[in-house]
Scaffold this active site. Structure first.
Site, short mmCIF file in Angstrom:
data_model
loop_
_atom_site.label_atom_id
_atom_site.label_comp_id
_atom_site.label_asym_id
_atom_site.label_seq_id
_atom_site.Cartn_x
_atom_site.Cartn_y
_atom_site.Cartn_z
N GLY A 169 0.81 -1.23 0.28
CA GLY A 169 -0.13 0.46 0.22
C GLY A 169 0.73 1.52 -0.41
N GLY A 170 0.48 2.42 0.28
CA GLY A 170 0.98 3.88 0.69
C GLY A 170 2.27 3.51 1.73
N GLY A 404 25.25 11.52 -28.93
CA GLY A 404 25.17 12.33 -27.86
C GLY A 404 25.35 11.69 -26.64
N ALA A 405 25.53 10.67 -26.97
CA ALA A 405 26.05 9.91 -25.17
C ALA A 405 27.41 10.49 -25.35
CB ALA A 405 26.03 8.49 -25.57
#
Ligand code: HXC
Length: 510
Positions: A169-170, A404-405
């Site tokens: 859960g949370g 770009g790498a």
């Protein structure tokens, strides 16, 4: 007076027994240790100072008024790991399933607040059925109080979560807000909604382990940073892990002298790179040969294996390692690896740990799956992380650094302090084959001509000289001297000062 002391002893005894012998047996039968046994293993012997042993819940609904246990399902306090201060909380599954009441939450908040005041890490041992059902919203409020503190502590003190039982859960969001999540195989699981809800909503049938076990989170979701076989291994490995970290963002990580010689040369590295440019090799070999005692504490070893991250030491100093792994997807950057490395670089930057980057990257992973998945935004995370990072940054390009790498992987342009290349480095917009197929598209039918063009392109760009002529590379070094050159660079950078402009906070692409 004697009566008070007698009562005190009785309460202590009751607290030590938690939910009682029967539930302790049940805990042991599941292969799990109790909350106190875990702390005894985690902390230096006799160093634990317990707080709030006598805290009890205040719930009176559902017959709870008569059901109180001192400590209320969580053992909190502080102690030492190898002589260094740490705050801890350890949930006691034998008391109401370790569920979180208002009082239980207050105890956790108290040690978190103190950890922030004195500047020391906090380690949480999680083993809980979630919100104390009998308390309702008071418990939810307790969770939110913890979440708020997790966020305030982020980047100020290291926060480590060990998941040693249920976490559902949370409740998962407190560990998720901390810096590292370690899980124990088979006995721990984390999910936002459990198998029953999943079945009702999506009609999928899945077990708790399949949905949120350690294996799932360490290989599929990337939620888990390391998996350990059992409680004992997990606690001992967290002790080891702790040694790499500073106590807070105001301190440096501890110096651990090693028997290794800092300036040692390793000639076996000279043959690490295969003669064929597309043949893979194991980047781990380089990492192990560069670090003190070949001691590498890898983070997320089974997730996005095309990038390797983790901690080690060079000449006794803690360093963070980021390295492309040519053995997996040729070391390409993709969504998962970019996120994995970006978070790691940001951790190192928050806590004054220099970042060493080993580069062999043919580029970003092509394909619709990556583009539709948002590689643009996720790849930008890594770029952002390196660009804002102000700790010492040392980069070694071993082979490919394309496109770009090249820019992203701690290049000079992103304020890399020391950028080395091996003679085998190829720094270019793309690989020679791809490059000539684009530039000389009209010669497509002529294989001989294209082969010649490729050879020309390779001779011009597939080397470290073009970049080093421009000063993008500080030196071309022989592989065998890598450790020595990094060690010297670290000494030179010891008192590095660099500040980013003032702002409320940055806006990293999320
Ligand atoms: C009160 C709880 C409890 C809880 C377990 N217990 N969870 N008591 N509140 N949340 C108690 C049980 O009644 C039992 O008491 C003891 O702990 C051990 O539980 P068992 O069920 O016997 O253990 P096990 O079979 O190992 O199962 C563990 C479990 C299961 C899977 C965690 O107990 C379970 O499903 N619990 C409920 C989980 C849940 O729904 N929690 C609320 C989630 S919502 P006795 O006296 O018999 O020993 C939530 C919201 C958080 O957490 C939101 C934050 C923002």
């Amino acid at each position: 007076m004697n009566e008070i002391i007698r009562q005190l002893e009785a309460k202590r005894e009751q607290a030590y027994l938690g939910g009682g012998q029967k539930r302790i047996f049940a805990q042991h039968n599941k292969g799990k240790l109790t909350a106190r046994e875990r702390l005894a293993l985690l902390l230096d012997e006799g160093s634990f100072e317990e707080w709030d042993m006598f805290v009890e819940h205040r719930c009176t609904d559902f017959g709870m008024a008569d059901e109180t246990v001192p400590s209320d399902g969580v053992v909190t306090g502080y102690g030492m790991i190898n002589g260094r201060l740490v705050f801890v909380f350890s949930q006691d599954f034998t008391v109401f399933g370790g569920s979180l009441s208002e009082a239980h939450a207050e105890k956790i908040c108290k040690v978190m607040d103190q950890a922030m005041k004195v500047g020391a890490p906090i380690i949480g041992l999680n083993d809980s059925g979630g919100a104390r059902i009998q308390e309702g919203v008071a418990s939810l409020g307790g969770y939110a109080e913890i979440f708020q503190r997790n966020v305030m502590a982020s980047g100020v003190i290291p926060q480590i979560s060990l998941i040693m039982g249920p976490c559902a859960g949370g409740a998962v969001y407190s560990p998720a807000l901390t810096d590292f999540i370690f899980m124990v195989k088979d006995s721990s699981y984390m999910f936002v909604t459990g198998p029953d809800v999943v079945k009702t909503v999506t009609h999928e049938e899945v077990s708790a382990q399949e949905l949120g076990g350690a294996l799932t989170h360490s290989t599929k979701s990337g939620v888990c940073d390391r998996v350990f076989e059992n409680d004992v291994e997990a606690l001992l490995m967290v002790r080891r892990f702790f040694n790499y970290l500073p106590l807070s963002n105001r301190e440096s990580a501890p110096h651990r002298p090693s028997s290794c010689v800092a300036l040692e040369e390793d000639f076996s590295l000279d043959t690490l790179i295969p003669s064929h440019p597309n043949k893979p090799y194991d980047m781990l070999e380089l990492i192990l040969k560069v670090l003190d005692d070949s001691d590498f504490y890898e983070i997320q070893p089974d997730y996005a294996k095309n990038i390797v991250i983790g901690f080690g030491r060079i000449d006794g100093q803690s360093v963070g390692i980021v390295a492309n792994q040519p053995l997996v997807l040729a070391g390409c950057l993709d969504i998962k690896s970019a996120i994995k490395a970006a978070r790691f670089v940001r951790f190192c930057d928050s806590f004054n740990i220099p970042v060493i980057t080993f580069v062999d990257v043919p580029g970003f992973m092509p394909g619709t799956a990556q583009e539709y998945g948002g590689i643009i935004k996720h790849g930008a995370k890594l770029l952002f992380a390196y660009a804002e990072c102000t700790v010492p940054k040392i980069t070694v390009i071993t082979r490919k650094a394309y496109g770009g790498a090249y820019d992203v992987m701690s290049s000079k342009h992103l304020r890399g302090d020391v950028n080395f290349a091996w003679p085998s480095a190829e720094i270019a917009v793309m690989g020679p084959k791809g490059a000539v197929e684009i530039i000389f598209r009209e010669e497509k039918g002529d294989a001989n001509q294209l082969a010649q063009r490729e050879a020309q392109y390779k001779a011009k760009f597939a080397n470290p000289f073009v970049a080093s002529r421009r000063g993008y590379i500080d030196d071309v070094i022989m592989p065998h001297e890598t450790r020595k050159r990094i060690a010297r660079s670290l000494v030179m950078l010891k008192h590095k000062e660099l500040e980013n402009p003032w702002r409320k906070h940055d806006n990293i692409p999320l």
